[in-house]
Design a protein around this motif. Structure first.
Motif, mmCIF file in Angstrom:
data_model
loop_
_atom_site.group_PDB
_atom_site.id
_atom_site.type_symbol
_atom_site.label_atom_id
_atom_site.label_comp_id
_atom_site.label_asym_id
_atom_site.label_seq_id
_atom_site.Cartn_x
_atom_site.Cartn_y
_atom_site.Cartn_z
ATOM 1 N N UNK A 56 -5.517 109.309 39.857
ATOM 2 C CA UNK A 56 -6.146 108.391 38.907
ATOM 3 C C UNK A 56 -7.156 108.952 37.794
ATOM 4 N N UNK A 57 -7.653 110.112 38.391
ATOM 5 C CA UNK A 57 -8.752 110.725 37.389
ATOM 6 C C UNK A 57 -8.008 111.460 36.313
ATOM 7 N N UNK A 58 -6.848 112.311 36.630
ATOM 8 C CA UNK A 58 -6.116 112.976 35.793
ATOM 9 C C UNK A 58 -5.313 111.932 34.791
ATOM 10 N N UNK A 59 -4.693 111.054 35.562
ATOM 11 C CA UNK A 59 -3.897 110.242 34.680
ATOM 12 C C UNK A 59 -4.643 109.386 33.599
ATOM 13 N N UNK A 60 -5.840 108.849 34.094
ATOM 14 C CA UNK A 60 -6.429 108.015 33.048
ATOM 15 C C UNK A 60 -7.330 108.745 32.144
ATOM 16 N N UNK A 61 -7.494 110.011 32.107
ATOM 17 C CA UNK A 61 -8.221 110.877 31.249
ATOM 18 C C UNK A 61 -7.242 111.365 30.358
ATOM 19 N N UNK A 62 -6.076 111.675 30.706
ATOM 20 C CA UNK A 62 -4.982 112.440 29.913
ATOM 21 C C UNK A 62 -3.843 111.602 29.303
ATOM 22 N N UNK A 63 -3.649 110.486 30.046
ATOM 23 C CA UNK A 63 -2.307 109.848 29.538
ATOM 24 C C UNK A 63 -2.288 109.258 28.228
ATOM 25 N N UNK A 64 -3.525 109.024 27.365
ATOM 26 C CA UNK A 64 -3.498 108.640 26.191
ATOM 27 C C UNK A 64 -3.252 109.824 25.142
ATOM 28 N N UNK A 65 -3.755 110.960 25.684
ATOM 29 C CA UNK A 65 -3.736 112.282 24.659
ATOM 30 C C UNK A 65 -2.357 112.677 24.867
ATOM 31 N N UNK A 66 -1.487 112.356 26.072
ATOM 32 C CA UNK A 66 -0.356 113.100 26.309
ATOM 33 C C UNK A 66 0.841 112.123 25.475
#
Lengths: 564, 190
Positions: free
Chosen positions: A537-547
């Motif tokens: 959740x921490x990883x995906x929420x932080x980086x999904x838009x950037x990826x």
């Protein structure tokens, strides 16, 4: 399609790793506590000589402030020394090529890079650094940067185990034991095996040959094997040669490839079991190992699938661009997954030429904070920060005071955990945005379209994960990139170490409450799933838009056959 | 705190001597005794002249030699490197199409689906010493023709490729490969 032959190699890797890690982990626990082992007769002497000449009293205990001061002093000194020897390398011995002094921003970048265990390389080894800087400068940091993080891990473990204490061990002792009993013996074995496979170890100057068809070729050489061995084991990753472990003199055969890629994860995986042994819970160690292995296997599977899917632009699959024939596709993505899961950053294939989704996995691995095995020591203390968060969140859900191994997890622990997790993420996102908006950032790109943006995102993810690999088309040897990346590496490394030390300083003073029926167990599958959930959740929420602007978009456009 | 600073300097010197000096020199000494040839670069020498290294691929472009994989650094590894072109690169697409067309034309390949794509993509190091056995076999006809080989010499060449094919290490690690430089050196002897 992936062949059975390749699947066997991938499974073999995971089996060997999982078999060796508990064995080595138990052994590490012994030597780190100072118990006698078969290594003591030789390496024990070395340990006591080091204490003697440095006037260290090994039985002196430090509180968290003195420990942190000693650690920071040692690291700062390392940075200054590395900068200086690069600036004057033309006057130093062991420089048979007569390589000139290094430019100052490049020298700063390289110094910070090696001290922070990142080993990002803006330079090409063959054409920039002489044997003196590589050996006396870089090889030393390959050892001590890894040992520094193992020391920090030991502090955290002691803080969890000590009941109402104040001291947390001795930095110099932890540093020395990690170096002489763990890193050095393994590096000796690894280096000699590598030489037996054809990895070079010589002090002669480069050879110029006339190729069979008449043109000239310069063959670079050097004392490479000794640096490569520790580069793999210490999760450093900085190559002796420019293309790192893709270069045949750095990684010559499938077997040298196997032991190098095993070296990437071996110590970090073993330290999970060292931790289990020290806190007295093998089961908890297996839960953490399980979470790490799960994330690793999922990443590996996605990468293999992506590489073997047809690229409509070329109408072929298993593209060999940026790969070596002796390794093939499977061993290339095994490496790309392992090197980014651990904060190693060495490469045996060019990550920039991977399919978009395999490239995305490498970035995501780094963006999670290098906790899928991660760097030596830092992988596990990074993971333990997520464990604190998990315990805290789970404690709130069941309405109990959150406890971990009997220690209360309170606002101080959670606050500093969040700082350590968010600092690198903030660096990646904010600095990538700055690079995207400035000519200095954009002028270094090699590829157009979403892939160009990925080069930027990758560079900061790599620096913030203290990884060091690159989408290497990016021309990072400019003032802007050298300084921005040096800053990122520094913030990410010490922005995690200092919070961990603060947390340890608080935890050590707390009492250990015996577990009761209401205590959340950290030894079962449920806890593993909760931990996995928090990480994702921490990883995906932080980086999904950037990826999604980079590799995801590139994947979709590739499906339509669009080129840039 | 001052005490820690003094230790820092002394410790730095001590650990540098151990890991930066003793360790690499020990490895060098053992390597030079046990694996002298490999430690110094697996060099191929003939009459005292260095022809190249077994591990470093060379540039082969004429029809008379087996070709190496494409190189982004023109086979000059100082410094080594790949193209770093991404999977949606137009430049890479053009490079690939040209190489493929040329390979099919020069080698008169009939079944174009069977060609391993490594011959159209640059290697990671720029000096990949190997190609796959299939890529070598596909080139035998061209090389034989360029050298005016009769049938018996051509058969010899097929046998040579077969005998120089290196199996996966220990039977399962890596891929079967042919070392192009070694193959071409033997080819000159036919």
């Amino acid at each position: 399609m992936i062949t059975i032959h390749e699947i066997i190699q991938l499974v073999f890797y995971i089996v060997v790793l999982t078999a060796l890690a508990p064995l080595l982990g138990g052994f590490f626990a012994k030597v780190l506590k100072g118990e006698k082992t078969f290594l003591t007769p030789v390496f024990g002497k070395l340990e006591s000589v080091i204490y003697k000449v440095s006037k260290i009293n090994p039985s002196e205990e430090m509180d968290w402030k003195v420990y942190t001061f000693a650690l920071m002093a040692f690291n700062f000194f390392g940075i200054i020394f590395l900068v200086v020897i690069q600036l004057i390398q033309s006057y130093l011995p062991l420089n048979p090529q007569g390589l000139p002094n290094v430019e100052i921003t490049l020298a700063i970048n390289t110094a910070v890079s090696f001290v922070t265990n990142t080993n990002w390389q803006s330079y090409g080894g063959e054409t920039t650094l002489g044997y003196f800087v590589q050996m006396i400068g870089l090889t030393v940091q390959n050892f001590v940067s890894a040992a520094t993080a193992i020391a920090v891990l030991l502090v955290l473990i002691r803080a969890l185990k000590t009941r109402k204490g104040t001291t947390l061990g001795n930095f110099w002792v932890d540093l020395t034991r990690s170096t002489v009993y763990i890193l050095l013996p393994l590096a000796i074995i690894w280096a000699l095996v590598l030489v037996s496979q054809g990895v070079v170890q010589t002090f002669s100057s480069y050879k110029e040959v006339t190729m069979l068809e008449g043109a000239k070729q310069v063959i670079p050489l050097g004392p490479a094997a000794s640096q490569i061995a520790i580069k793999m084991l210490g999760t450093n990753g900085g190559g002796f040669f420019n293309v790192n472990s893709a270069f045949p003199f750095e990684n010559s055969t499938p077997f040298s490839n196997f032991i190098q890629v095993l070296g990437i994860l071996l110590i970090s995986a073993s330290l999970v079991f060292t931790f289990g042994r020290m806190i007295g819970s093998k089961k908890h160690a297996w839960v953490i190992y399980g979470v790490m292995l799960f994330l690793f296997v999922v990443g590996l599977s996605v990468s293999v699938y992506a590489e073997y899917s047809t690229n409509p632009i070329f109408n072929t699959s298993g593209l060999m661009e940026g790969k070596e024939v002796r390794f093939g596709v499977a061993n290339s993505v095994l490496w790309s997954t392992a090197t980014t899961a651990a904060s190693n950053g060495s490469v045996n294939a060019m990550h920039s030429s991977l399919s978009p989704l395999a490239g995305m996995i490498t970035m995501f691995n780094m963006e999670l904070g290098e906790i899928i095995f991660g760097g030596n020591g830092c992988g596990l203390y990074g993971m333990l920060l997520f464990v604190f968060l998990t315990v805290f969140i789970a404690g709130l859900m069941i309405g109990r005071t959150p406890e971990y191994l009997g220690k209360k997890i309170e606002s101080r622990e959670v606050k500093w955990s969040i700082i350590a997790i968010l600092l690198p993420s903030a660096c990646i996102l904010i600095f990538s945005a700055i690079a995207m908006k400035t000519t200095a950032g954009l002028s270094s790109l090699a590829n157009a379209g979403p892939h160009g943006y990925s080069e930027i995102l990758y560079a900061f993810s790599s620096a913030a994960g203290n990884n060091g690999s690159a989408f290497a088309g990016l021309n990072a040897n400019t003032v802007f990139w050298n300084l921005m990346l040096a800053l990122t590496m520094f913030i990410a490394r010490f922005g995690a170490i200092i919070p961990v030390m603060v947390i340890a300083g608080g935890l050590v003073k707390k009492n250990i409450t015996p577990s009761s029926s209401g205590t959340l167990s950290t030894e079962n599958l449920l806890f593993g799933i909760l931990l996995l959930g928090v990480i994702l959740i921490v990883g995906a929420l932080t980086f999904f838009p950037a990826l999604s602007f980079g590799p995801v978009l590139e994947h979709l456009l590739m499906g339509q056959g669009i080129t840039f | 705190m001052k005490k820690q600073l003094l230790i820092t300097i002394k410790y730095f010197v001590a650990i540098t001597i151990v890991t930066g000096l003793i360790y690499p020199l020990f490895i060098s000494a053992v390597s030079m005794i046990v694996f002298p040839g490999k430690a110094s670069g697996s060099l191929i020498e003939k009459d005292g002249k260095v022809l190249g290294s077994e591990l470093i691929g060379q540039k082969f472009e004429s029809d008379k030699y087996f070709w190496s994989r494409p190189s982004a650094v023109d086979y000059n590894p100082a410094p080594s490197g790949g193209s770093n072109l991404g999977p949606t690169s137009a430049a890479l697409k053009k490079f690939y199409d040209d190489k493929r067309k040329n390979f099919i034309l020069k080698n008169s390949v009939v079944d174009t689906t069977s060609i391993p794509n490594e011959m159209f993509f640059a290697s990671a190091s720029g000096v990949d010493p190997h190609i796959s056995p299939v890529s070598a076999i596909l080139q035998v006809e061209r090389v034989s023709k360029a050298r005016n080989f009769d049938q018996s010499k051509k058969d010899k060449l097929y046998l040579l490729v077969d005998s120089l094919t290196e199996k996966p290490q220990f039977g399962f690690l890596g891929n079967a490969v042919v070392n192009v430089l070694l193959l071409n050196l033997e080819l000159d002897k036919i």
